[in-house]
Design a protein around this motif. Structure first.
Motif, PDB file in Angstrom:
ATOM      1  N   THR A  97      34.404  -2.336  92.810  1.00 41.00           N
ATOM      2  CA  THR A  97      33.732  -3.145  93.838  1.00 41.00           C
ATOM      3  C   THR A  97      32.839  -2.268  94.710  1.00 41.00           C
ATOM      4  O   THR A  97      31.801  -2.720  95.184  1.00 41.00           O
ATOM      5  CB  THR A  97      34.739  -3.912  94.726  1.00 41.00           C
ATOM      6  OG1 THR A  97      35.642  -2.992  95.335  1.00 41.00           O
ATOM      7  CG2 THR A  97      35.495  -4.968  93.927  1.00 41.00           C
TER       8      THR A  97
ATOM      9  N   ALA B 213      24.792 -14.131  95.995  1.00 40.01           N
ATOM     10  CA  ALA B 213      25.757 -13.624  96.980  1.00 40.01           C
ATOM     11  C   ALA B 213      26.771 -12.710  96.309  1.00 40.01           C
ATOM     12  O   ALA B 213      27.180 -12.935  95.175  1.00 40.01           O
ATOM     13  CB  ALA B 213      26.472 -14.793  97.641  1.00 40.01           C
ATOM     14  N   LYS B 214      27.166 -11.677  97.049  1.00 39.20           N
ATOM     15  CA  LYS B 214      28.180 -10.758  96.535  1.00 39.20           C
ATOM     16  C   LYS B 214      29.521 -11.470  96.445  1.00 39.20           C
ATOM     17  O   LYS B 214      29.842 -12.306  97.282  1.00 39.20           O
ATOM     18  CB  LYS B 214      28.282  -9.535  97.443  1.00 39.20           C
ATOM     19  CG  LYS B 214      27.051  -8.663  97.399  1.00 39.20           C
ATOM     20  CD  LYS B 214      27.255  -7.427  98.244  1.00 39.20           C
ATOM     21  CE  LYS B 214      26.061  -6.510  98.076  1.00 39.20           C
ATOM     22  NZ  LYS B 214      26.432  -5.108  98.159  1.00 39.20           N
ATOM     23  N   LYS B 215      30.306 -11.099  95.449  1.00 38.31           N
ATOM     24  CA  LYS B 215      31.587 -11.758  95.186  1.00 38.31           C
ATOM     25  C   LYS B 215      32.721 -11.061  95.923  1.00 38.31           C
ATOM     26  O   LYS B 215      32.846  -9.841  95.906  1.00 38.31           O
ATOM     27  CB  LYS B 215      31.887 -11.770  93.681  1.00 38.31           C
ATOM     28  CG  LYS B 215      30.813 -12.421  92.832  1.00 38.31           C
ATOM     29  CD  LYS B 215      30.727 -13.895  93.090  1.00 38.31           C
ATOM     30  CE  LYS B 215      29.695 -14.552  92.193  1.00 38.31           C
ATOM     31  NZ  LYS B 215      29.509 -15.949  92.491  1.00 38.31           N
ATOM     32  N   ASN B 216      33.574 -11.869  96.562  1.00 41.12           N
ATOM     33  CA  ASN B 216      34.788 -11.386  97.207  1.00 41.12           C
ATOM     34  C   ASN B 216      35.936 -11.446  96.213  1.00 41.12           C
ATOM     35  O   ASN B 216      36.085 -12.437  95.501  1.00 41.12           O
ATOM     36  CB  ASN B 216      35.152 -12.265  98.411  1.00 41.12           C
ATOM     37  CG  ASN B 216      34.156 -12.128  99.530  1.00 41.12           C
ATOM     38  OD1 ASN B 216      33.897 -11.032 100.000  1.00 41.12           O
ATOM     39  ND2 ASN B 216      33.582 -13.240  99.959  1.00 41.12           N
TER      40      ASN B 216
ATOM     41  N   HIS C  76      29.577  -1.384  92.144  1.00 37.56           N
ATOM     42  CA  HIS C  76      28.686  -2.413  91.607  1.00 37.56           C
ATOM     43  C   HIS C  76      28.192  -3.347  92.714  1.00 37.56           C
ATOM     44  O   HIS C  76      28.989  -3.861  93.499  1.00 37.56           O
ATOM     45  CB  HIS C  76      29.401  -3.247  90.539  1.00 37.56           C
ATOM     46  CG  HIS C  76      29.734  -2.481  89.293  1.00 37.56           C
ATOM     47  ND1 HIS C  76      28.769  -1.974  88.463  1.00 37.56           N
ATOM     48  CD2 HIS C  76      30.922  -2.141  88.742  1.00 37.56           C
ATOM     49  CE1 HIS C  76      29.353  -1.366  87.447  1.00 37.56           C
ATOM     50  NE2 HIS C  76      30.657  -1.437  87.595  1.00 37.56           N
ATOM     51  N   PRO C  77      26.890  -3.598  92.760  1.00 34.97           N
ATOM     52  CA  PRO C  77      26.334  -4.424  93.838  1.00 34.97           C
ATOM     53  C   PRO C  77      26.712  -5.906  93.772  1.00 34.97           C
ATOM     54  O   PRO C  77      26.499  -6.636  94.735  1.00 34.97           O
ATOM     55  CB  PRO C  77      24.816  -4.245  93.666  1.00 34.97           C
ATOM     56  CG  PRO C  77      24.629  -3.862  92.239  1.00 34.97           C
ATOM     57  CD  PRO C  77      25.850  -3.091  91.854  1.00 34.97           C
ATOM     58  N   GLU C  78      27.298  -6.346  92.673  1.00 35.39           N
ATOM     59  CA  GLU C  78      27.701  -7.754  92.537  1.00 35.39           C
ATOM     60  C   GLU C  78      28.875  -8.122  93.434  1.00 35.39           C
ATOM     61  O   GLU C  78      29.144  -9.292  93.669  1.00 35.39           O
ATOM     62  CB  GLU C  78      28.113  -8.078  91.090  1.00 35.39           C
ATOM     63  CG  GLU C  78      27.002  -8.011  90.093  1.00 35.39           C
ATOM     64  CD  GLU C  78      26.874  -6.633  89.440  1.00 35.39           C
ATOM     65  OE1 GLU C  78      27.257  -5.613  90.070  1.00 35.39           O
ATOM     66  OE2 GLU C  78      26.374  -6.572  88.317  1.00 35.39           O
ATOM     67  N   PHE C  79      29.595  -7.105  93.920  1.00 36.28           N
ATOM     68  CA  PHE C  79      30.831  -7.344  94.660  1.00 36.28           C
ATOM     69  C   PHE C  79      30.735  -6.801  96.086  1.00 36.28           C
ATOM     70  O   PHE C  79      30.058  -5.821  96.335  1.00 36.28           O
ATOM     71  CB  PHE C  79      32.009  -6.634  93.963  1.00 36.28           C
ATOM     72  CG  PHE C  79      32.114  -6.946  92.501  1.00 36.28           C
ATOM     73  CD1 PHE C  79      32.555  -8.181  92.060  1.00 36.28           C
ATOM     74  CD2 PHE C  79      31.755  -5.999  91.549  1.00 36.28           C
ATOM     75  CE1 PHE C  79      32.646  -8.465  90.708  1.00 36.28           C
ATOM     76  CE2 PHE C  79      31.841  -6.276  90.192  1.00 36.28           C
ATOM     77  CZ  PHE C  79      32.286  -7.514  89.772  1.00 36.28           C
ATOM     78  N   THR C  80      31.462  -7.460  97.001  1.00 38.28           N
ATOM     79  CA  THR C  80      31.599  -6.874  98.333  1.00 38.28           C
ATOM     80  C   THR C  80      32.511  -5.654  98.205  1.00 38.28           C
ATOM     81  O   THR C  80      33.355  -5.593  97.317  1.00 38.28           O
ATOM     82  CB  THR C  80      32.225  -7.866  99.336  1.00 38.28           C
ATOM     83  OG1 THR C  80      33.525  -8.240  98.875  1.00 38.28           O
ATOM     84  CG2 THR C  80      31.361  -9.104  99.520  1.00 38.28           C
ATOM     85  N   ASP C  81      32.319  -4.684  99.074  1.00 34.70           N
ATOM     86  CA  ASP C  81      33.147  -3.481  99.023  1.00 34.70           C
ATOM     87  C   ASP C  81      34.612  -3.791  99.329  1.00 34.70           C
ATOM     88  O   ASP C  81      35.516  -3.205  98.756  1.00 34.70           O
ATOM     89  CB  ASP C  81      32.654  -2.438 100.023  1.00 34.70           C
ATOM     90  CG  ASP C  81      31.353  -1.800  99.593  1.00 34.70           C
ATOM     91  OD1 ASP C  81      30.921  -2.020  98.456  1.00 34.70           O
ATOM     92  OD2 ASP C  81      30.762  -1.080 100.407  1.00 34.70           O
TER      93      ASP C  81
END
Length: 195
Positions: free
Chosen positions: A26, A2-5, A29-34
């Motif tokens: 953010t 899951a993407k990180k908030n 990188h796809p690891e994070f929510t925009d």
């Protein structure tokens, strides 16, 4: 995965400057929510001759007219004046507020998300029990019950926000979050090394 908030806890000069860096990362990188949430203490400011809440002005203009005037943040950055709402879904908490407000802010925000991690950018020490001096990161670790990394460097907030070259060091004990946190801060104009 899951993407990180991410939530920035603090919206002063340094908080908004680092939010400019985080917002770029953010989105990249796809690891994070925009979306990037910034907890903004609800205070009134004069804006264009009218007294208004700073968070409202920021959400309309994307400029913190009191603490970082002249710098416009990306549209996916949102000010949230309610600390409980600001941290409710955060996987990563970025602490950038005056050290004297740490304990009260943690008390007011309620429980954090299971598995969350924090990064302290808070300068200064605290007087702890028995008159001893301590680090804000130690206090945060104790109050939150989760990992707290530290990001420090000899940087000036306005230079960071303006995109001038700066660098910092990320101190983190666990290897589990190191790469993700470096990605959150490191970019062409703000170089970060982890130790």
């Amino acid at each position: 995965m899951a993407k990180k908030n991410v939530t920035v806890v603090g919206s002063g000069n340094w908080g908004m400057a680092i939010a400019t860096i985080i917002a770029g990362n953010t989105a990249r990188h796809p690891e994070f929510t925009d979306d990037l949430t910034v907890w903004m203490f609800d205070e009134e400011v004069q804006h264009k001759g009218v007294k208004r809440k700073l968070s409202e002005v920021f959400n309309e203009t994307k400029e913190n007219v009191k603490y970082l005037p002249g710098i416009t943040l990306p549209p996916h950055v949102k000010a949230e004046p309610d600390i409980k709402k600001a941290v409710a879904n955060a996987d990563i908490l970025i602490w950038v507020l005056p050290h004297q407000f740490v304990a009260r802010t943690v008390q007011n925000m309620g429980p954090v998300k299971q598995g969350a991690v924090s990064v302290s950018l808070i300068k200064g020490g605290l007087e702890l029990e028995g008159g001893k001096l301590g680090l804000c990161s130690d206090l945060l670790r104790k109050l939150l019950g989760h990992e707290v990394a530290v990001l420090m460097g000899a940087n000036v907030a306005n230079e960071v926000a303006a995109g001038e070259f700066c660098e910092a060091t990320l101190g983190i004990q666990s290897e589990d979050h190191k790469d993700m946190l470096v990605k959150l801060f490191d970019c062409q104009t703000f170089r970060v090394n982890a130790v």
